[in-house]
Design an enzyme around this catalytic site. Structure first.
Site, mmCIF file in Angstrom:
data_model
loop_
_atom_site.group_PDB
_atom_site.id
_atom_site.type_symbol
_atom_site.label_atom_id
_atom_site.label_comp_id
_atom_site.label_asym_id
_atom_site.label_seq_id
_atom_site.Cartn_x
_atom_site.Cartn_y
_atom_site.Cartn_z
ATOM 1 N N PHE A 30 -19.799 -1.652 147.934
ATOM 2 C CA PHE A 30 -19.944 -2.563 146.808
ATOM 3 C C PHE A 30 -20.913 -3.690 147.139
ATOM 4 O O PHE A 30 -21.192 -3.958 148.292
ATOM 5 C CB PHE A 30 -18.585 -3.170 146.449
ATOM 6 C CG PHE A 30 -17.650 -2.170 145.842
ATOM 7 C CD1 PHE A 30 -17.475 -2.115 144.474
ATOM 8 C CD2 PHE A 30 -16.976 -1.257 146.645
ATOM 9 C CE1 PHE A 30 -16.630 -1.172 143.905
ATOM 10 C CE2 PHE A 30 -16.125 -0.324 146.089
ATOM 11 C CZ PHE A 30 -15.953 -0.274 144.709
ATOM 12 N N CYS A 31 -21.392 -4.331 146.102
ATOM 13 C CA CYS A 31 -22.308 -5.456 146.245
ATOM 14 C C CYS A 31 -21.761 -6.438 147.279
ATOM 15 O O CYS A 31 -20.601 -6.784 147.173
ATOM 16 C CB CYS A 31 -22.440 -6.150 144.884
ATOM 17 S SG CYS A 31 -23.516 -7.564 144.924
ATOM 18 N N PRO A 32 -22.476 -6.903 148.270
ATOM 19 C CA PRO A 32 -23.901 -6.662 148.486
ATOM 20 C C PRO A 32 -24.189 -5.498 149.433
ATOM 21 O O PRO A 32 -25.315 -5.360 149.901
ATOM 22 C CB PRO A 32 -24.358 -7.968 149.115
ATOM 23 C CG PRO A 32 -23.186 -8.375 149.960
ATOM 24 C CD PRO A 32 -21.954 -7.886 149.234
#
Ligand SMILES: Cc1cc2nc3c(=O)[nH]c(=O)nc-3n(C[C@H](O)[C@H](O)[C@H](O)COP(=O)(O)OP(=O)(O)OC[C@H]3O[C@@H](n4cnc5c(N)ncnc54)[C@H](O)[C@@H]3O)c2cc1C
Lengths: 76, 378
Positions: free
Chosen positions: A13-15
């Protein structure tokens, strides 16, 4: 079409995906192509922005069944 | 007898152990279940206090309590750091040379800052991730006479709010020192907005605008040139500084990497059961999971409560019933006397409200209440 090195960041997931791309880009040589696979929408928006900021070339981007594919060429 | 072994005596491990001791009191009295905690230190540090140490608002002595006094007396506690995990044979080997077997294992060894990930960061940046660094930061802030302050963040890192809190707190600190007209702030962040949580970013950016804090996003530090006082980014930009404050990127503990439990020390963990991927009797909580959620004490706390209930059932021949739903609660200090908070889970994003004094006072109270919270008294 030349072979692209795959950066498989699916499930991250981000980042995460952006960070993995940055690390892979660091290791790549100028002219080399990389393809990031990601399942995270936020990253799919961030990565093109990052490529633009750094001045690399975004070759293609697509989405299929929730998997984003972004192909990028190292420009410098 | 069913043996539950907890490796790590920090926030997650302590809450889990006490939670189990409460649920399994009769089984432990009757020697049907045992709970053992192995840790690397006889002292327990309240890590969020480091931020306050940097601003001269907490003493180092306020950060520590003897670990033994935090644990229910029925728990076996040894300061004996684990060196080898032999998951195929349900045992771990510790520094003393002793082997500890288990029926159920919980790993909660936390995470550590890796300043050497960016050349020059270690030598030139201040940070708040160790006692020594927080004290040095306090000295640097106290003696700063003005100039360019740069805030540089690496990911992942412990406590998502620290980059914002450091910035807001420095602003008020220099305001009190009547230095603001001589100070400029440059906040940088690795992704395309000022915070990883979208709603927190939406709240923080206008606060920065109001305060005159400039910011650059998509900024990943590549190298710090201490002689020229410049930070070069992967993206090709340069930020100049007189005072460099870093939130260093973190990894899990070396022992996790060395035992090949997970790349960079992050153990692949099931987001609902907290089970280690591929193992039935190994569980993971706190910073060392690979879950895409904040590495925060509150995360470890909520996870420990879920795991406590499930492990208590497993140890008494029941089935686990509860799922972790990604709950996290973080205070956000918005200056010296105002704070807000972010509360969220896997499905519901945070919605930070305007900061108030009351929330700030609540956070200060929590700084003291932490010890009772890990004892399971709150
Ligand atoms: C400056 C700062 C500010 C913070 N602010 C907040 C905040 O406002 N809110 C919030 O919720 N969180 C905050 N945190 C984060 C919080 O402190 C951590 O996320 C939390 O402590 C994680 O808990 P844990 O149990 O995973 O790890 P830890 O609490 O770090 O515990 C790890 C334990 O493992 C032990 N250990 C290590 N190696 C071994 C080994 N080989 N064998 C056995 N034991 C071992 C250690 O001795 C330690 O006892 C902050 C942290 C810092 C540094």
């Amino acid at each position: 079409m030349s072979e692209a090195k795959i950066v498989d960041a699916r499930g991250s997931f981000c980042p995460g995906p952006l960070m993995e791309l940055i690390a892979a880009m660091r290791a790549a040589s100028v002219g080399e192509e990389l393809e990031v696979l990601s399942t995270d929408r936020g990253s799919a928006e961030d990565i093109p922005e990052w490529i633009k900021k750094v001045g690399h070339t975004l070759i293609s981007s697509s989405e299929e069944a929730g998997v984003y594919r972004l192909r990028v060429r190292k420009a410098k | 007898m069913k043996r539950i072994l907890i490796v790590g005596g920090g926030t997650g491990g302590t809450i889990l152990a006490n939670n189990l001791a409460r649920r399994l009191r009769h089984e432990m009295d009757a020697a049907r279940v045992s709970v053992t905690v192995l840790s690397a230190s006889p002292r327990h540090m309240y890590q969020p206090g480091l931020l306050y140490v940097a601003f001269g608002k907490m003493a180092v002595s306020d950060l520590y309590v003897d670990q033994e006094t935090l644990l229910d007396p029925s728990i076996h506690f040894h300061v004996d750091p684990v060196e080898t995990f032999d998951l195929d044979h349900n045992e771990v080997k510790a520094k003393s040379g002793k082997t500890y077997g288990y029926d159920y294992l919980a790993i909660c060894t936390g995470s550590r800052p890796t300043l050497n990930a960016v050349p020059g960061l270690m030598e030139n940046a201040h940070h708040v991730y160790t006692e020594e660094a927080a004290l040095k930061t306090a000295e640097a802030l106290r003696t700063f006479e003005g100039g360019r302050v740069a805030i540089v963040t690496g990911v992942p890192h412990k406590c998502p709010m620290v980059p914002l809190e450091l910035t807001f707190m420095m602003y008020d600190y220099f305001k009190d020192r009547e230095l603001l007209d001589k100070v400029s702030f440059k906040y940088t962040y690795p992704i395309g907005r000022v915070h990883s949580l979208e709603n927190v970013a939406k709240w923080a950016a206008p606060e920065f605008d109001r305060m005159g804090v400039s910011y650059e996003t998509l900024f990943n530090a590549k190298e710090v040139d201490g002689a020229q006082r410049r930070i070069h980014s992967e993206e090709g930009s340069v930020v100049e500084y007189d005072l460099l404050i870093a939130v260093p990127p973190h990894k899990g503990m070396e022992v996790i990497e060395q035992n090949k439990l997970g790349p960079s020390g992050w153990i692949p963990t099931n987001r609902a059961t907290l089970g280690m991927e591929g193992r039935d009797n190994v569980f993971v909580l706190g910073d060392t999971t690979n879950l895409p959620i904040s590495k925060a004490g509150s995360t470890a706390h909520y996870e420990a409560e879920v795991l406590g209930e499930n492990l208590a059932r497993l140890a008494t021949d029941g089935r686990p019933m509860r799922s972790y739903e990604g709950k996290v609660f973080c205070f956000i200090e918005a200056g010296k006397d105002r704070a807000t908070y972010a509360s969220f889970d896997y499905k519901n994003p945070p919605r930070p409200q305007p900061p108030t004094r009351a929330i700030h006072w609540f956070k200060l109270a929590y700084n003291r209440l932490y010890w009772n919270s890990v004892r399971g008294l709150l």
